[in-house]
Write a protein that holds these residues in place. Structure first.
Motif, PDB file in Angstrom:
ATOM      1  N   ASP A 122      43.057  41.898  31.117  1.00 21.06           N
ATOM      2  CA  ASP A 122      44.308  41.191  31.417  1.00 21.06           C
ATOM      3  C   ASP A 122      44.333  40.716  32.860  1.00 21.06           C
ATOM      4  O   ASP A 122      44.753  39.589  33.147  1.00 21.06           O
ATOM      5  CB  ASP A 122      45.518  42.078  31.134  1.00 21.06           C
ATOM      6  CG  ASP A 122      45.818  42.246  29.661  1.00 21.06           C
ATOM      7  OD1 ASP A 122      45.220  41.527  28.829  1.00 21.06           O
ATOM      8  OD2 ASP A 122      46.653  43.118  29.336  1.00 21.06           O
ATOM      9  N   ARG A 123      43.882  41.570  33.773  1.00 24.13           N
ATOM     10  CA  ARG A 123      43.844  41.171  35.196  1.00 24.13           C
ATOM     11  C   ARG A 123      42.910  39.987  35.403  1.00 24.13           C
ATOM     12  O   ARG A 123      43.218  39.053  36.151  1.00 24.13           O
ATOM     13  CB  ARG A 123      43.378  42.342  36.076  1.00 24.13           C
ATOM     14  CG  ARG A 123      44.339  43.488  36.207  1.00 24.13           C
ATOM     15  CD  ARG A 123      45.404  43.268  37.253  1.00 24.13           C
ATOM     16  NE  ARG A 123      44.909  42.910  38.551  1.00 24.13           N
ATOM     17  CZ  ARG A 123      44.475  43.765  39.477  1.00 24.13           C
ATOM     18  NH1 ARG A 123      44.483  45.057  39.250  1.00 24.13           N
ATOM     19  NH2 ARG A 123      44.057  43.333  40.658  1.00 24.13           N
TER      20      ARG A 123
ATOM     21  N   ARG B  80      42.960  35.497  36.474  1.00 24.63           N
ATOM     22  CA  ARG B  80      42.070  34.788  37.392  1.00 24.63           C
ATOM     23  C   ARG B  80      41.352  33.637  36.697  1.00 24.63           C
ATOM     24  O   ARG B  80      41.270  32.533  37.227  1.00 24.63           O
ATOM     25  CB  ARG B  80      41.042  35.749  37.973  1.00 24.63           C
ATOM     26  CG  ARG B  80      40.006  35.028  38.830  1.00 24.63           C
ATOM     27  CD  ARG B  80      38.995  35.950  39.420  1.00 24.63           C
ATOM     28  NE  ARG B  80      39.664  36.846  40.356  1.00 24.63           N
ATOM     29  CZ  ARG B  80      39.176  38.018  40.725  1.00 24.63           C
ATOM     30  NH1 ARG B  80      38.042  38.437  40.239  1.00 24.63           N
ATOM     31  NH2 ARG B  80      39.819  38.760  41.593  1.00 24.63           N
ATOM     32  N   PHE B  81      40.817  33.894  35.516  1.00 23.94           N
ATOM     33  CA  PHE B  81      39.997  32.896  34.830  1.00 23.94           C
ATOM     34  C   PHE B  81      40.799  31.943  33.967  1.00 23.94           C
ATOM     35  O   PHE B  81      40.309  30.878  33.600  1.00 23.94           O
ATOM     36  CB  PHE B  81      38.943  33.579  33.953  1.00 23.94           C
ATOM     37  CG  PHE B  81      37.908  34.359  34.722  1.00 23.94           C
ATOM     38  CD1 PHE B  81      37.200  33.789  35.760  1.00 23.94           C
ATOM     39  CD2 PHE B  81      37.636  35.671  34.390  1.00 23.94           C
ATOM     40  CE1 PHE B  81      36.242  34.501  36.462  1.00 23.94           C
ATOM     41  CE2 PHE B  81      36.674  36.405  35.081  1.00 23.94           C
ATOM     42  CZ  PHE B  81      35.983  35.816  36.116  1.00 23.94           C
ATOM     43  N   GLY B  82      42.014  32.328  33.585  1.00 20.78           N
ATOM     44  CA  GLY B  82      42.831  31.483  32.731  1.00 20.78           C
ATOM     45  C   GLY B  82      42.409  31.504  31.272  1.00 20.78           C
ATOM     46  O   GLY B  82      42.831  30.653  30.489  1.00 20.78           O
ATOM     47  N   SER B  83      41.574  32.473  30.920  1.00 17.22           N
ATOM     48  CA  SER B  83      41.071  32.552  29.544  1.00 17.22           C
ATOM     49  C   SER B  83      40.709  33.993  29.224  1.00 17.22           C
ATOM     50  O   SER B  83      39.943  34.627  29.975  1.00 17.22           O
ATOM     51  CB  SER B  83      39.827  31.671  29.395  1.00 17.22           C
ATOM     52  OG  SER B  83      39.108  32.005  28.226  1.00 17.22           O
ATOM     53  N   ALA B  84      41.223  34.493  28.107  1.00 13.70           N
ATOM     54  CA  ALA B  84      40.878  35.850  27.678  1.00 13.70           C
ATOM     55  C   ALA B  84      39.398  35.924  27.295  1.00 13.70           C
ATOM     56  O   ALA B  84      38.736  36.939  27.544  1.00 13.70           O
ATOM     57  CB  ALA B  84      41.757  36.275  26.510  1.00 13.70           C
TER      58      ALA B  84
ATOM     59  N   ASP C  90      34.075  38.056  28.521  1.00 13.28           N
ATOM     60  CA  ASP C  90      32.661  37.825  28.813  1.00 13.28           C
ATOM     61  C   ASP C  90      32.303  38.418  30.174  1.00 13.28           C
ATOM     62  O   ASP C  90      31.274  39.092  30.313  1.00 13.28           O
ATOM     63  CB  ASP C  90      32.352  36.327  28.769  1.00 13.28           C
ATOM     64  CG  ASP C  90      30.878  36.048  28.946  1.00 13.28           C
ATOM     65  OD1 ASP C  90      30.074  36.584  28.152  1.00 13.28           O
ATOM     66  OD2 ASP C  90      30.527  35.306  29.881  1.00 13.28           O
ATOM     67  N   TRP C  91      33.139  38.194  31.182  1.00 12.61           N
ATOM     68  CA  TRP C  91      32.917  38.777  32.506  1.00 12.61           C
ATOM     69  C   TRP C  91      32.854  40.297  32.407  1.00 12.61           C
ATOM     70  O   TRP C  91      31.945  40.935  32.961  1.00 12.61           O
ATOM     71  CB  TRP C  91      34.059  38.352  33.458  1.00 12.61           C
ATOM     72  CG  TRP C  91      33.999  39.059  34.768  1.00 12.61           C
ATOM     73  CD1 TRP C  91      33.320  38.649  35.876  1.00 12.61           C
ATOM     74  CD2 TRP C  91      34.636  40.294  35.104  1.00 12.61           C
ATOM     75  NE1 TRP C  91      33.491  39.571  36.885  1.00 12.61           N
ATOM     76  CE2 TRP C  91      34.299  40.590  36.429  1.00 12.61           C
ATOM     77  CE3 TRP C  91      35.456  41.184  34.413  1.00 12.61           C
ATOM     78  CZ2 TRP C  91      34.741  41.734  37.087  1.00 12.61           C
ATOM     79  CZ3 TRP C  91      35.905  42.324  35.060  1.00 12.61           C
ATOM     80  CH2 TRP C  91      35.556  42.600  36.375  1.00 12.61           C
TER      81      TRP C  91
END
Length: 72
Positions: A18-19, A23-27, A32-33
């Protein structure tokens, strides 16, 4: 007892993803990160590996440090 541990790890994973989704704008990208990106300073371990070892607080501290502009 094992079920409690799995629930805790799932909760920690969700908090971290969720955090990172913020940052990425995508779940999907955040997940993946979480699974694949080695974190600097953690011997090439990913957030997922660290959470599995019970080190979710360290991952969250890392995210906080990066958000504060501290390079990890």
């Amino acid at each position: 007892m094992r079920g409690d541990m799995m629930q805790r790890r799932l909760h920690e994973m969700t908090r971290i993803i969720d955090r990172m989704e913020e940052r990425f704008g995508s779940a999907l990208i955040a997940h993946d990160w979480y699974c694949t990106e080695p974190l600097p300073g953690f011997s090439g371990m990913t957030a997922m590996q660290l959470v599995r070892e019970g080190r979710a607080d360290e991952v969250l501290d890392y995210i906080d440090a990066v958000d504060a502009g501290v390079h990890a």
